[in-house]
Design a protein around this motif. Structure first.
Motif, short mmCIF file in Angstrom:
data_model
loop_
_atom_site.label_atom_id
_atom_site.label_comp_id
_atom_site.label_asym_id
_atom_site.label_seq_id
_atom_site.Cartn_x
_atom_site.Cartn_y
_atom_site.Cartn_z
N THR A 194 -46.66 -29.46 -91.64
CA THR A 194 -47.98 -29.68 -92.23
C THR A 194 -47.80 -29.88 -93.72
O THR A 194 -47.03 -29.16 -94.36
CB THR A 194 -48.90 -28.48 -91.97
N GLY A 195 -48.51 -30.85 -94.30
CA GLY A 195 -48.31 -31.24 -95.69
C GLY A 195 -48.34 -30.07 -96.66
O GLY A 195 -49.32 -29.33 -96.73
N SER A 196 -47.26 -29.92 -97.44
CA SER A 196 -47.13 -28.84 -98.43
C SER A 196 -46.05 -29.23 -99.40
O SER A 196 -45.04 -29.82 -99.01
CB SER A 196 -46.77 -27.52 -97.74
N PHE A 197 -46.23 -28.87 -100.69
CA PHE A 197 -45.20 -29.26 -101.66
C PHE A 197 -44.06 -28.25 -101.78
O PHE A 197 -43.07 -28.49 -102.45
CB PHE A 197 -45.78 -29.61 -103.02
N GLY A 198 -44.16 -27.10 -101.10
CA GLY A 198 -43.14 -26.07 -101.26
C GLY A 198 -41.75 -26.52 -100.87
O GLY A 198 -40.77 -26.26 -101.57
N ASP A 199 -41.65 -27.22 -99.74
CA ASP A 199 -40.34 -27.63 -99.24
C ASP A 199 -39.70 -28.69 -100.15
O ASP A 199 -38.54 -28.56 -100.55
CB ASP A 199 -40.45 -28.16 -97.82
N VAL A 200 -40.46 -29.74 -100.47
CA VAL A 200 -39.87 -30.80 -101.28
C VAL A 200 -39.55 -30.31 -102.68
O VAL A 200 -38.56 -30.76 -103.29
CB VAL A 200 -40.78 -32.05 -101.31
N GLN A 201 -40.33 -29.38 -103.20
CA GLN A 201 -39.98 -28.81 -104.50
C GLN A 201 -38.70 -28.00 -104.43
O GLN A 201 -37.91 -28.00 -105.38
CB GLN A 201 -41.14 -27.97 -105.03
N ALA A 202 -38.47 -27.32 -103.32
CA ALA A 202 -37.22 -26.57 -103.15
C ALA A 202 -36.03 -27.52 -103.10
O ALA A 202 -34.97 -27.22 -103.69
CB ALA A 202 -37.28 -25.73 -101.88
N TYR A 203 -36.16 -28.65 -102.42
CA TYR A 203 -35.07 -29.62 -102.37
C TYR A 203 -34.79 -30.19 -103.77
O TYR A 203 -33.65 -30.37 -104.16
CB TYR A 203 -35.40 -30.78 -101.43
N GLU A 204 -35.87 -30.51 -104.48
CA GLU A 204 -35.71 -31.07 -105.82
C GLU A 204 -35.01 -30.08 -106.75
O GLU A 204 -34.10 -30.45 -107.50
CB GLU A 204 -37.08 -31.45 -106.39
N ALA A 206 -32.95 -27.90 -105.93
CA ALA A 206 -31.56 -27.74 -105.50
C ALA A 206 -30.68 -28.90 -105.93
O ALA A 206 -29.46 -28.84 -105.75
CB ALA A 206 -31.51 -27.57 -103.99
N GLY A 207 -31.28 -29.97 -106.45
CA GLY A 207 -30.49 -31.08 -106.94
C GLY A 207 -30.60 -32.36 -106.14
O GLY A 207 -29.80 -33.28 -106.33
N ALA A 208 -31.60 -32.46 -105.25
CA ALA A 208 -31.76 -33.68 -104.46
C ALA A 208 -32.10 -34.86 -105.36
O ALA A 208 -32.95 -34.75 -106.25
CB ALA A 208 -32.84 -33.50 -103.41
N ALA A 209 -31.44 -35.98 -105.12
CA ALA A 209 -31.74 -37.20 -105.86
C ALA A 209 -32.99 -37.88 -105.32
O ALA A 209 -33.64 -38.65 -106.02
CB ALA A 209 -30.55 -38.15 -105.78
N GLU A 210 -33.33 -37.60 -104.07
CA GLU A 210 -34.51 -38.17 -103.43
C GLU A 210 -35.15 -37.07 -102.60
O GLU A 210 -34.46 -36.36 -101.85
CB GLU A 210 -34.10 -39.33 -102.52
N VAL A 211 -36.46 -36.88 -102.75
CA VAL A 211 -37.18 -35.90 -101.93
C VAL A 211 -38.34 -36.61 -101.24
O VAL A 211 -39.11 -37.34 -101.87
CB VAL A 211 -37.69 -34.70 -102.77
N LEU A 212 -38.42 -36.41 -99.93
CA LEU A 212 -39.41 -37.10 -99.12
C LEU A 212 -39.92 -36.17 -98.04
O LEU A 212 -39.22 -35.23 -97.63
CB LEU A 212 -38.78 -38.34 -98.44
N ASP A 213 -41.13 -36.43 -97.57
CA ASP A 213 -41.59 -35.75 -96.37
C ASP A 213 -42.51 -36.68 -95.58
O ASP A 213 -42.77 -37.82 -95.98
CB ASP A 213 -42.24 -34.40 -96.68
N PHE A 214 -42.96 -36.21 -94.43
CA PHE A 214 -43.73 -37.03 -93.50
C PHE A 214 -45.03 -37.54 -94.12
O PHE A 214 -45.56 -38.57 -93.67
CB PHE A 214 -44.03 -36.25 -92.22
N THR A 215 -45.55 -36.87 -95.15
CA THR A 215 -46.75 -37.40 -95.80
C THR A 215 -46.45 -38.73 -96.49
O THR A 215 -47.34 -39.56 -96.65
CB THR A 215 -47.36 -36.40 -96.80
N ASP A 216 -45.20 -38.93 -96.91
CA ASP A 216 -44.80 -40.22 -97.49
C ASP A 216 -44.85 -41.33 -96.44
O ASP A 216 -44.90 -42.51 -96.79
CB ASP A 216 -43.40 -40.14 -98.09
N SER A 217 -44.79 -40.96 -95.17
CA SER A 217 -44.88 -41.94 -94.08
C SER A 217 -46.27 -41.98 -93.47
O SER A 217 -46.45 -42.54 -92.38
CB SER A 217 -43.84 -41.61 -93.00
#
Length: 351
Positions: A194-204, A206-217
């Motif tokens: 379910t749409g939430s920024f917590g996960d993608v912010q955690a990836y970012e 951690a050093g992710a060059a690209e962060v995406l989730d299903f809301t982007d689709s």
């Protein structure tokens, strides 16, 4: 259908409205009208609502990545959607003139069907209308979804869990960090939930060059969505991360949750991944999930992780299952990334 012209009387209704996280890709200039045919609402429709009374969610995740406290009479832009969360709410993508519920702080509105006993009732909303363009067409998250841009990254590792709060996001962030420190360009992807920024912010972080989730689709939530569509969503997210060397893909909830289970049973979906790790809160939960994966998906993870790694005794018990048990700190170690990369290469017959 009842339409209110956004350029006239309805225009002030959007002034000062709080746009939620799930709307972050929406082209706001396309909004011209309000559609008040709430019975026709579908998952993904963009909705303008007003806070009536505060409940469980007392703040909203905004489209710019910040939290905002909510107050009665606040106007908010959300997406109609479903929600599956064992420790919070189950809800469906239904709107009513009598009101609706804030199902998730990332900006999902619908009708609550059940709630965990520890939860307060959801924040209650009055629905003003669905957002529409100048022609009266209702706008949805899918209107501004990503396009496919290339092949998937060379390495794709999925992160599964025994359920909510098993340590999946921490494990995914650890893997992102380990591969990034090893020198890889890494994508952190949340494929279901379910749409939430917590996960993608955690990836970012951690050093992710690209962060995406299903809301982007184009989905507010993946609950109650067709398996074929969820396959295409994950494939599109991987294609959008084609500039990365490695993608770490987290799947929500537990392996036996209805959509997750259906995806893992699907050979076409599993073929998007090179390997999986499994997060669990304890050794017994890990044993049960491993049994389910073997029986229903013919799948064995390459490693175990999760909250259980905080307890040495749980780790000792889990090691008896015959798989490596890796803490978040171990996953963050570039040496672990090198080892996992080598295991995947040997599995593919690469020298």
């Amino acid at each position: 259908m009842h339409i209110v012209n956004m350029n006239a009387a309805a225009a002030p209704l959007l002034a000062g409205a709080k746009w939620s996280f799930v709307t972050r890709r929406v082209r706001r200039g396309a909004v011209r009208l309000l559609d008040q045919d709430l019975a026709a609402a579908r998952s993904g429709d963009l909705v303008l609502a007003e806070v009536q009374s505060l409940g469980s969610h007392k703040r909203l995740q905004l489209s710019d990545g910040r939290f905002s406290a909510l107050y009665p009479r606040d106007r908010v832009v959300l997406a109609c959607g479903d929600r599956f969360a064992e420790d919070q709410f189950e809800g469906i993508a239904v709107l009513s003139p009598e009101g609706a519920d804030l199902l998730a702080g990332g900006g999902v509105i619908g009708h609550m069907r059940s709630r965990n006993g520890k939860m307060k009732r959801p924040t209650r909303l009055a629905v003003i209308g669905r957002l529409a363009d100048a022609a009266g067409r209702v706008l949805t998250l899918a209107d501004d979804a990503l396009d496919d841009v290339g092949p998937r990254p060379a390495r794709v590792i999925g992160v599964l869990g025994t359920g909510m709060n098993a340590g999946k996001t921490a494990a995914a962030a650890g893997l992102v960090n380990g591969f990034a420190r090893y020198g890889a360009r890494v994508a952190g992807i949340k494929a279901t939930g379910t749409g939430s920024f917590g996960d993608v912010q955690a990836y970012e972080a951690a050093g992710a060059a690209e962060v995406l989730d299903f809301t982007d689709s184009g989905l507010a939530s993946t609950y109650r969505q067709p398996v074929a569509q969820l396959h295409d969503v994950t494939a599109r997210l991987l294609a959008s991360a084609s500039a990365c060397d490695v993608a770490i893909v987290e799947l929500a909830d537990g392996v036996s949750q209805v959509e997750t289970a259906a995806l893992l049973r699907c050979p076409r979906y599993r073929a998007l991944f090179d390997a999986f790790v499994l997060a669990a809160p304890g050794a017994l939960a890990a044993r049960g999930a491993l049994g389910w994966l073997t029986q229903h998906a013919d799948l064995t993870p390459m490693a175990l992780t999760g909250l259980m790694t905080q307890a040495p005794l749980a780790v000792t018990e889990a090691e008896a299952l015959g798989l490596p048990v890796l803490s978040r700190e171990a996953l963050s170690d570039p040496a672990t990334a090198a080892c996992l990369g080598g295991l995947l290469a040997r599995h593919e017959g690469v020298a």
